[in-house]
Design an enzyme around this catalytic site. Structure first.
Site: not given
Ligand code: F6R
Length: 254
Positions: A136, A67, A138, A143
């Site tokens: 979280n 990313d 990810h 996400e």
């Protein structure tokens, strides 16, 4: 799935570097999927050390990163392109023409995503994908809520991710709110996946990823369906799992 218990961050890093090193020795022209963030820094340091000792050669390796922040160019110190050069590529003999990372300065979303998907397929797919995990759940910047069918796409970073990653920026307002990320489908197509995690902050996400329901709400949970997944995590990151299970030296959860 194999889950290896590491004593601490350094132990995790050395174990992860061992697997990456084995991959390169077995296949010198391997395609490595690489990650940024705090988790892989120690792994990269270890690989650099082995390279400097003459034990590893990266000259035929290709890398594709997961990313990049939208709006940051390669010379921006907070870009993932800069991160990869300063933490890894500048210290090994990888050919910079074979290191790929999404272009955060490309405004044409479709063009950039198509270009990146094509890069991954043209290099023959990923042999070994290194992943960290967000608190979280990810993976990459996929996400919670991201469809499992996603390929490279433009992501709106979640509040939790913005809060977690703001530590690298002067303030949270200076942080990009969007990124390009390989999709979950790209990640799942890697022939082997190596997930690393360190610290208490990851224990809940790691538990849900490995033991919870397979759901887009916990993107990493899809990894349960991958047929060649290795997890290396330290005691703190595994604390929630270790409260109800034991892990054998061979990496089986009992
Ligand atoms: C980084 C990436 C992210 C991180 C994750 C964990 O390229 O794709 O998924 O792996 O946010 O970050 P750290 O390792 O900083 O805790």
């Amino acid at each position: 799935m194999r889950v290896y218990l590491a004593k601490n961050y350094n132990d995790m890093s050395r174990k992860a570097a061992n697997i990456i090193s084995a991959q390169i020795i077995m296949k010198p022209n391997a395609v490595l999927g690489l990650a940024t963030g705090s988790s892989p820094v120690g792994t990269y340091k270890q690989l650099i050390e082995w390279y400097k000792k003459g034990d590893l050669d990266f000259s035929e390796v290709t890398s594709v990163n997961l990313d990049e922040y939208i709006g940051l160019g390669p010379e921006d110190k907070n870009s993932y392109s800069y991160f990869m050069r300063s933490n890894f590529f500048d210290h090994i003999n990888i050919d910079s023409k074979k290191t790929y990372i999404p272009n955060g300065l490309e405004n044409d979303e479709k063009k950039e995503c198509d270009r990146y998907n094509l890069i991954i397929s043209r290099c023959g797919g990923i042999d070994l994908q290194l992943l960290g995990i967000g608190n979280n759940g990810h993976i990459g910047f996929n996400e919670p809520g991201t469809t499992f069918e996603s390929e490279t796409h433009r992501v709106t970073l979640s509040e939790k991710t913005l809060a977690a990653n703001s530590r690298f920026f002067e303030s949270i307002d200076k942080m990009p709110k969007y990124a390009y990320s390989m999709g979950i489908k790209n990640i799942m197509q890697a022939r082997r996946i190596l997930l690393i995690a360190s610290g208490k902050d990851k224990s809940d996400a790691l538990y849900k990823a490995l033991f919870g329901a397979i759901t887009p709400n916990v993107p990493a949970s899809i990894l349960q369906l991958h047929n060649n997944l290795t997890v290396i995590a330290d005691e703190k990151a595994l604390s929630q799992i270790l409260s109800t299970h034991t892990i054998s030296p061979g990496g089986h959860i009992l």
